[in-house]
Design a protein around this motif. Sequence first.
Motif, PDB file in Angstrom:
ATOM      1  N   SER A 112      18.253   6.850  16.175  1.00 17.59           N
ATOM      2  CA  SER A 112      18.928   6.735  14.875  1.00 17.59           C
ATOM      3  C   SER A 112      20.382   6.326  15.066  1.00 17.59           C
ATOM      4  O   SER A 112      20.925   5.526  14.301  1.00 17.59           O
ATOM      5  CB  SER A 112      18.855   8.069  14.126  1.00 17.59           C
ATOM      6  N   ASN A 116      22.417   2.605  13.865  1.00 15.90           N
ATOM      7  CA  ASN A 116      23.631   2.503  13.060  1.00 15.90           C
ATOM      8  C   ASN A 116      24.823   1.975  13.857  1.00 15.90           C
ATOM      9  O   ASN A 116      25.618   1.187  13.361  1.00 15.90           O
ATOM     10  CB  ASN A 116      23.963   3.866  12.454  1.00 15.90           C
ATOM     11  N   SER A 214      20.473   7.203   6.980  1.00 12.12           N
ATOM     12  CA  SER A 214      20.931   6.059   7.765  1.00 12.12           C
ATOM     13  C   SER A 214      21.614   5.045   6.848  1.00 12.12           C
ATOM     14  O   SER A 214      21.095   4.698   5.789  1.00 12.12           O
ATOM     15  CB  SER A 214      19.737   5.412   8.475  1.00 12.12           C
TER      16      SER A 214
END
Length: 281
Positions: A112, A116, A214
């Motif tokens: 994750s 990003n 996100s």
Amino acid sequence: MASLTRPRYLPMTLAAATIAVTCMVAAVPPGDAAKAGTAGRQAKPTVVLIHGAWADTSSWDGEVSLLRKAGYTVRAIGNPLQNLTTDAQTVRDFLKSIKGPIVLAGHSYGGSVITNAAQGVSNVKALVYVDAAAPAVGETTGQLSGPTSVLTKKPPSDLYDAVPYANAPSKASALYLKENVFVTKFASSVPHEQAVNLWATQRAATTVAFQTPSKYAAWKTIPSWYFISSGDQIITPDSEKKMARRANSKVTIYNGGSHLTLVSDPAAVTKVIRAAISSVK
């Protein structure tokens, strides 16, 4: 989907090797040899490795050793495990300090983070997800474990020791995996004594880290590779396959393993990272 097979190497006689080396040397004018060597080194990407929850940079020790022996610059950096947005900014700031192409790999929650962190960093050329989450915009890491994950099936009180931490938002806690969950579910492919030691030295992840939506999905524009352990009980193979399909990732299914296959079989994970490296021109 790729499968893991042992490469075959063809033997080379000493005479043939000598001829090959002689030809290589003759092909480069003496005055350009140093320049050519420097250019070759500069062309190699830097590999940056991001660990996940309940782990630290040492979870990548095997991969770091293998990649360095192969001549690559490797950095495994600390993931704060506090908040997806700020964790990703910490990694993004580090990525911006690197010159030249980058292959960026993330394990577990680290997936994750790289999803990003890579956004807007033009020299990140490949993403590698290792038993990891790859959220779309708006998704949280906690949503992606899969319905049959031990994290989904068991109540939090059976999974975690939750403790307060400094400057925590309201109702937030730092979560440590309980020993039996860590050893038998999280690290089931790791030798027992080593798994217990890893449990004892785990870093807590906050509830906020798993609940932060996100903001980006860098896999939409950056080529990606996905290493999936069939024995992963934390982020299930079915969940990872769905994320890999929508990211159009190149997938490797590892038969067995656990959520910590990167610890129990670093050579298998390194093979996938090197496939991503090979794509960088």
